[in-house]
Write a protein that holds these residues in place. Structure first.
Motif, PDB file in Angstrom:
ATOM      1  N   SER A 270       0.863  -1.184   0.000  1.00 14.09           N
ATOM      2  CA  SER A 270       0.000   0.000   0.000  1.00 14.09           C
ATOM      3  C   SER A 270       0.902   1.238   0.000  1.00 14.09           C
ATOM      4  CB  SER A 270      -0.881   0.010   1.238  1.00 14.09           C
ATOM      5  OG  SER A 270      -0.098  -0.289   2.385  1.00 14.09           O
ATOM      6  N   HIS A 271       0.588   2.235  -0.731  1.00 21.22           N
ATOM      7  CA  HIS A 271      -0.429   2.454  -1.747  1.00 21.22           C
ATOM      8  C   HIS A 271       0.259   2.981  -2.998  1.00 21.22           C
ATOM      9  CE1 HIS A 271      -3.756   1.997   1.082  1.00 21.22           C
ATOM     10  NE2 HIS A 271      -3.255   2.931   1.880  1.00 21.22           N
ATOM     11  N   TYR A 272       1.314   2.296  -3.428  1.00 19.59           N
ATOM     12  CA  TYR A 272       2.113   2.772  -4.577  1.00 19.59           C
ATOM     13  C   TYR A 272       2.958   1.600  -5.077  1.00 19.59           C
ATOM     14  CZ  TYR A 272       4.279   3.589  -0.049  1.00 19.59           C
ATOM     15  OH  TYR A 272       4.664   3.436   1.244  1.00 19.59           O
ATOM     16  N   LEU A 335      -6.350   2.843  -7.213  1.00 21.96           N
ATOM     17  CA  LEU A 335      -7.439   3.639  -6.658  1.00 21.96           C
ATOM     18  C   LEU A 335      -7.970   3.122  -5.326  1.00 21.96           C
ATOM     19  CD1 LEU A 335      -9.420   4.606  -9.898  1.00 21.96           C
ATOM     20  CD2 LEU A 335      -8.070   6.119  -8.429  1.00 21.96           C
ATOM     21  N   ASN A 336      -7.070   3.032  -4.348  1.00 23.72           N
ATOM     22  CA  ASN A 336      -7.503   2.676  -3.003  1.00 23.72           C
ATOM     23  C   ASN A 336      -8.598   3.636  -2.528  1.00 23.72           C
ATOM     24  OD1 ASN A 336      -7.124   1.502  -0.223  1.00 23.72           O
ATOM     25  ND2 ASN A 336      -6.538   3.629   0.199  1.00 23.72           N
ATOM     26  N   GLU A 337      -9.721   3.068  -2.127  1.00 23.21           N
ATOM     27  CA  GLU A 337     -10.816   3.829  -1.507  1.00 23.21           C
ATOM     28  C   GLU A 337     -11.235   5.066  -2.295  1.00 23.21           C
ATOM     29  OE1 GLU A 337     -10.041   4.602   2.614  1.00 23.21           O
ATOM     30  OE2 GLU A 337     -10.096   2.486   3.113  1.00 23.21           O
ATOM     31  N   ILE A 386     -12.354  -5.212   0.172  1.00 25.19           N
ATOM     32  CA  ILE A 386     -13.033  -4.226   1.018  1.00 25.19           C
ATOM     33  C   ILE A 386     -12.133  -3.765   2.164  1.00 25.19           C
ATOM     34  CG2 ILE A 386     -15.352  -5.027   0.403  1.00 25.19           C
ATOM     35  CD1 ILE A 386     -15.459  -6.559   3.059  1.00 25.19           C
ATOM     36  N   ASN A 387     -12.124  -2.462   2.377  1.00 32.07           N
ATOM     37  CA  ASN A 387     -11.422  -1.874   3.520  1.00 32.07           C
ATOM     38  C   ASN A 387     -12.495  -1.478   4.524  1.00 32.07           C
ATOM     39  OD1 ASN A 387      -9.162  -2.014   1.927  1.00 32.07           O
ATOM     40  ND2 ASN A 387      -8.812   0.183   1.790  1.00 32.07           N
ATOM     41  N   VAL A 388     -12.498  -2.135   5.660  1.00 33.81           N
ATOM     42  CA  VAL A 388     -13.559  -1.861   6.644  1.00 33.81           C
ATOM     43  C   VAL A 388     -12.954  -1.800   8.039  1.00 33.81           C
ATOM     44  CG1 VAL A 388     -15.462  -2.794   5.266  1.00 33.81           C
ATOM     45  CG2 VAL A 388     -14.114  -4.357   6.652  1.00 33.81           C
ATOM     46  N   TYR A 389     -13.489  -0.945   8.860  1.00 33.29           N
ATOM     47  CA  TYR A 389     -12.912  -0.754  10.200  1.00 33.29           C
ATOM     48  C   TYR A 389     -13.945  -0.919  11.305  1.00 33.29           C
ATOM     49  CZ  TYR A 389      -8.441   0.499   8.224  1.00 33.29           C
ATOM     50  OH  TYR A 389      -7.223   0.445   7.580  1.00 33.29           O
ATOM     51  N   PRO A 390     -14.600  -2.127  11.387  1.00 33.38           N
ATOM     52  CA  PRO A 390     -15.542  -2.320  12.487  1.00 33.38           C
ATOM     53  C   PRO A 390     -14.794  -2.209  13.818  1.00 33.38           C
ATOM     54  CG  PRO A 390     -15.028  -4.428  11.422  1.00 33.38           C
ATOM     55  CD  PRO A 390     -14.418  -3.346  10.573  1.00 33.38           C
TER      56      PRO A 390
HETATM   57  C1  ADA Z   1      -7.887   3.645   4.999  1.00 35.28           C
HETATM   58  C2  ADA Z   1      -6.675   3.776   4.088  1.00 35.28           C
HETATM   59  C3  ADA Z   1      -5.373   3.563   4.802  1.00 35.28           C
HETATM   60  C4  ADA Z   1      -5.406   4.171   6.194  1.00 35.28           C
HETATM   61  C5  ADA Z   1      -6.546   3.598   6.996  1.00 35.28           C
HETATM   62  C6  ADA Z   1      -6.661   4.172   8.393  1.00 35.28           C
HETATM   63  O1  ADA Z   1      -8.542   2.482   4.896  1.00 35.28           O
HETATM   64  O2  ADA Z   1      -6.734   2.975   2.950  1.00 35.28           O
HETATM   65  O3  ADA Z   1      -4.334   4.102   4.023  1.00 35.28           O
HETATM   66  O4  ADA Z   1      -5.563   5.540   6.080  1.00 35.28           O
HETATM   67  O5  ADA Z   1      -7.752   3.901   6.342  1.00 35.28           O
HETATM   68  O6  ADA Z   1      -5.744   3.981   9.161  1.00 35.28           O
HETATM   69  O7  ADA Z   1      -7.657   4.822   8.694  1.00 35.28           O
END
Ligand code: ADA
Length: 519
Positions: A270-272, A335-337, A386-390
């Motif tokens: 991530s992210h490059y 294109l992350n997020e 999917i990027n999720v932060y439950p």
């Molecule tokens: C996002 C993002 C990450 C980082 C993360 C976070 O999902 O893709 O680079 O910022 O959130 O720590 O909130």
């Protein structure tokens, strides 16, 4: 000829100012990582001379954010492609020549980097600088057609009339030159994460390392050499408090070895784009890699901006071409997020998918979505990510993790599903058990890993993230990022393990599935 070492150095706040070379800097190195220029925005000018003549190629392995090369006072290349190699072919008269590399870390005006990105855009030369005669073989791309028989397709860019071919130090065969041809690797052995066997092919003096493996999707499964994969891994930034993005190779190697030894089999870069050394090390260790083009959280406005779109397409093309032969690389991303619930996203994602499939028809393509319930682009790609932060960016506790990710698994289309980001911040030494404590981070991580390991709907997970990484310093968002770091590392910025790192290693090392692959 490797040109690394001590170069003359000057800093200016803009490219228009005349540099005064009153100081020195290390190449590779980031001028804004530590010391005098931390964390200044402007231009770092690196100057040295060399003696060489003939048709030469200059190669800067990785640099940023904008790299401009001047040879004997003339501007020769100007590249916004941060993290990717910058190359210049030129003819040099006998004698001494002056080389200046200007690296500009200003975000304003950069076509791809934005100030809201949650990672620091370092200025400097991140990787080696090399000078060599222009190679007769400009590029070689090797595709595995059949991992069992060892049949490969080789595409060569060269004006040579004939090729002399040698596999693995065996005997040399001379054949008429062709652009694309098929060969069978003698004594073929497949490349797998458990046994990452590498072959070499030498063409007219240029040696290319490659691995025999196929990668494809089928329904919800991701298959490597026709075997379903379960990816358990971690996101990694190329970042360190003292070196910035110019992370020394020994430290990259030690990060990757630790990741492998923990029992993980997957890294999301991530992210490059990733440095060649990083990917080569993963080839050797049998770590699987997702590589992605530079972009982050882009709005519909960015996604429809012509300069952003064209630069990202060019950047993606260079990334795919540069990393083509690495067997560890299994997924191309970008294109992350982004705002993937908009029509603007559909147009750009569609364009990038088409471009990648043309350049590399084998590897699956994906992007990480942070809006799985309203995403309108999952049909365009091969893997839903999917990027999720439950239990981190929402109110609930760790018992909400499983129901929340179940909910997404039920919703997304019938394709492989990877949780590409999930995690919690932790400050070393906080043992309160609350959010920000090492215990809370470890418990959340454990809930996720156990769920993904046992639920067949998930192809994998890349936890957020391996080490704390430098991020923005001067915005209001920085208040969420103590000391300018994203603190969700399972190890801190100096690689000191938090509870979660030890816990992850224990979970994976006690998993019989994993035990065999760590050997
Ligand atoms: C996002 C993002 C990450 C980082 C993360 C976070 O999902 O893709 O680079 O910022 O959130 O720590 O909130």
């Amino acid at each position: 000829m490797r040109l690394d070492g001590i170069w003359q150095f000057a800093f200016t706040t803009s490219p228009e100012e005349t540099p005064k070379y009153e100081s020195f800097a290390s190449v590779p190195g980031c001028f804004d990582a530590e010391g005098l220029y931390f964390p200044r925005q402007g231009c770092g000018w690196y100057r040295r001379t060399f003696e060489a003549s003939g048709k030469l190629r200059l190669k800067i392995g990785s640099s940023g954010l904008r790299t401009t090369v001047f040879l004997d006072g003339q501007e020769r290349v100007d590249s916004p492609h941060a993290w990717l190699p910058t190359e210049l072919d030129f003819e040099a008269k006998p004698g001494r020549h002056e080389l200046v590399i200007r690296t500009d870390n200003r975000i304003a005006g950069h076509p791809l980097f934005r100030k809201n990105y949650d990672f620091y855009g370092f200025g400097g030369i991140y990787d080696h600088v090399d000078l060599e005669p222009v190679p007769e073989i400009r590029s070689v791309k090797i595709r595995t057609l059949d991992w069992q028989t060892g049949e490969i397709e080789v595409a060569v860019d060269s004006d040579a009339k004939q090729f002399s071919l040698t596999f693995d130090h065996g005997k040399t065969e001379t054949v008429p030159a062709r652009k694309i041809f098929r060969l069978t690797v003698p004594s073929a052995r497949p490349w797998t994460p458990e046994n990452p066997h590498l072959h070499t092919l030498k063409i007219n003096g240029r040696t290319v390392e490659f691995g025999l493996r196929t990668i494809r999707t089928e329904g919800r499964r991701l298959l490597l050499n026709d075997q379903a994969l379960k990816l358990i891994g971690i996101n990694r930034h190329e970042s360190h408090p003292e070196f910035g993005a110019a992370v020394p190779e020994a430290l990259i190697a030690s990060d990757l070895l630790r990741i492998k030894q923990s029992g993980c089999n997957f890294i999301r870069g991530s992210h490059y784009p990733q440095r060649d050394y990083m990917l080569s090390m993963c080839d050797h260790l049998g770590l699987l890699v997702w590589e992605e083009a530079l972009s982050w959280g882009n709005s519909a406005e960015d996604l429809s901006d012509q300069v952003f779109m064209d630069t990202l397409a060019e950047h993606t093309e260079k990334m795919v071409e540069t990393s083509f032969n690495h067997p560890s690389l299994i997924i191309h991303g970008f294109l992350n997020e982004c705002q993937s619930n908009t029509e603007e996203a559909r147009v750009l994602i569609g364009r990038l998918v088409e471009l990648i499939r043309k350049l590399d028809p084998d590897r699956p393509v994906s992007f990480a979505s942070n809006r799985p319930m309203k995403d309108i682009c999952f049909d365009l790609i091969d893997i839903c990510s999917i990027n999720v932060y439950p239990a981190w960016y929402s109110e609930g506790g760790i018992d909400t993790v499983e129901p929340e990710i179940n909910h997404y698994a039920e919703h997304v289309p019938e394709k492989p599903l990877i949780v590409t980001e999930i995690g919690a911040s932790a400050i070393c030494g906080d043992h309160s058990g609350n959010r920000w404590s090492e215990e809370y981070q470890a418990d959340l991580m454990e809930a996720v890993v156990r769920k993904v390991q046992t639920d067949p709907r998930f192809t994998g997970v890349s936890l957020w993230q391996f080490a704390n990484a430098n991020t923005f310093l001067n915005s209001i968002d920085a208040l969420n990022r103590p000391c300018g770091y994203n603190n969700k590392g399972l190890v801190d910025q100096y690689r000191r393990p938090k509870f979660a790192w030890r816990r992850l290693s224990e979970i994976l090392q006690n998993d019989p599935q994993n035990r065999k692959s760590r050997k």
